[in-house]
Design a protein around this motif. Structure first.
Motif, PDB file in Angstrom:
ATOM      1  N   HIS A  20    -103.745 142.270 107.162  1.00  6.90           N
ATOM      2  CA  HIS A  20    -102.556 143.252 107.841  1.00  6.90           C
ATOM      3  C   HIS A  20    -102.882 144.860 107.667  1.00  6.90           C
ATOM      4  N   PHE A  21    -104.101 145.225 106.901  1.00  3.75           N
ATOM      5  CA  PHE A  21    -104.286 146.474 106.704  1.00  3.75           C
ATOM      6  C   PHE A  21    -105.572 146.790 106.243  1.00  3.75           C
ATOM      7  N   SER A  22    -106.089 148.141 106.791  1.00  2.75           N
ATOM      8  CA  SER A  22    -107.568 148.565 106.317  1.00  2.75           C
ATOM      9  C   SER A  22    -107.752 149.866 105.758  1.00  2.75           C
ATOM     10  N   ASN A  23    -106.516 150.504 105.547  1.00  2.00           N
ATOM     11  CA  ASN A  23    -106.596 151.688 104.812  1.00  2.00           C
ATOM     12  C   ASN A  23    -105.340 151.995 103.919  1.00  2.00           C
ATOM     13  N   GLU A  26    -101.983 152.144 105.840  1.00  2.00           N
ATOM     14  CA  GLU A  26    -101.394 150.825 106.283  1.00  2.00           C
ATOM     15  C   GLU A  26    -101.156 149.931 105.163  1.00  2.00           C
ATOM     16  N   PHE A  27    -101.758 150.042 103.855  1.00  3.52           N
ATOM     17  CA  PHE A  27    -101.253 149.242 102.872  1.00  3.52           C
ATOM     18  C   PHE A  27     -99.749 149.560 102.517  1.00  3.52           C
ATOM     19  N   ASP A  29     -97.577 150.869 104.550  1.00  5.17           N
ATOM     20  CA  ASP A  29     -96.643 150.085 105.483  1.00  5.17           C
ATOM     21  C   ASP A  29     -96.313 148.637 105.181  1.00  5.17           C
ATOM     22  N   GLU A  30     -97.586 147.988 104.806  1.00  2.10           N
ATOM     23  CA  GLU A  30     -97.375 146.595 104.502  1.00  2.10           C
ATOM     24  C   GLU A  30     -96.265 146.296 103.372  1.00  2.10           C
ATOM     25  N   SER A  76    -109.677 143.813 101.118  1.00  2.67           N
ATOM     26  CA  SER A  76    -109.061 144.972 100.660  1.00  2.67           C
ATOM     27  C   SER A  76    -109.884 145.739  99.723  1.00  2.67           C
TER      28      SER A  76
END
Length: 138
Positions: A20-23, A26-27, A29-30, A76
């Protein structure tokens, strides 16, 4: 992220899905979407991430037992690895105050020389520093 009310050890269980995330943003946000749902506060820093893991103002209580399963953790680990960490430190150095530039430069130097931690390793260390939380890298 997914949330499960309990497992066989009577711990609450949450899933961080590396897909669900790449940076780092975004982590955050998750993590915010599950651990801080129904609140106005969102995670936006490493210190903030550490703070929510104490519990008591998100979806789990202060000191309550929690199990975090980090799915796609190898993805990750790569995406929050050397390059992302270098960029993270270089950005803080460019911003200057309020950051301690000398300390951040030392962390960058350590990273470059192979002695420093990546963002992934820092996040894992933060989670593991909470004795009421079990981390499973999947």
């Amino acid at each position: 992220m997914e949330w499960n009310t309990s497992n066989k050890n009577n711990r609450k269980v949450t899933v961080i899905n590396g897909g669900h995330f790449s940076n780092l943003e975004e982590f955050y946000d998750e993590v915010s979407s599950v651990l801080m749902k129904d609140t106005d506060w969102k995670v936006g820093t490493l210190d903030g991430f550490d703070d929510i893991l104490y519990g008591g103002f998100g979806v789990f209580g202060n000191g309550e037992e929690l199990e975090i399963i980090w799915k796609e953790s190898q993805k990750s680990k790569k995406e929050l690895g050397f390059e992302a960490t270098r960029d993270f430190y270089e950005n803080k150095i460019r911003q200057g105050k309020p950051f301690n530039i000398q300390l951040i430069q030392q962390k960058l130097d350590d990273l470059t020389s192979g002695k420093g931690q990546t963002l992934f390793e820092i996040l894992v260390e933060i989670i593991e520093s909470h004795k009421n939380i079990v981390l499973i890298l999947d």
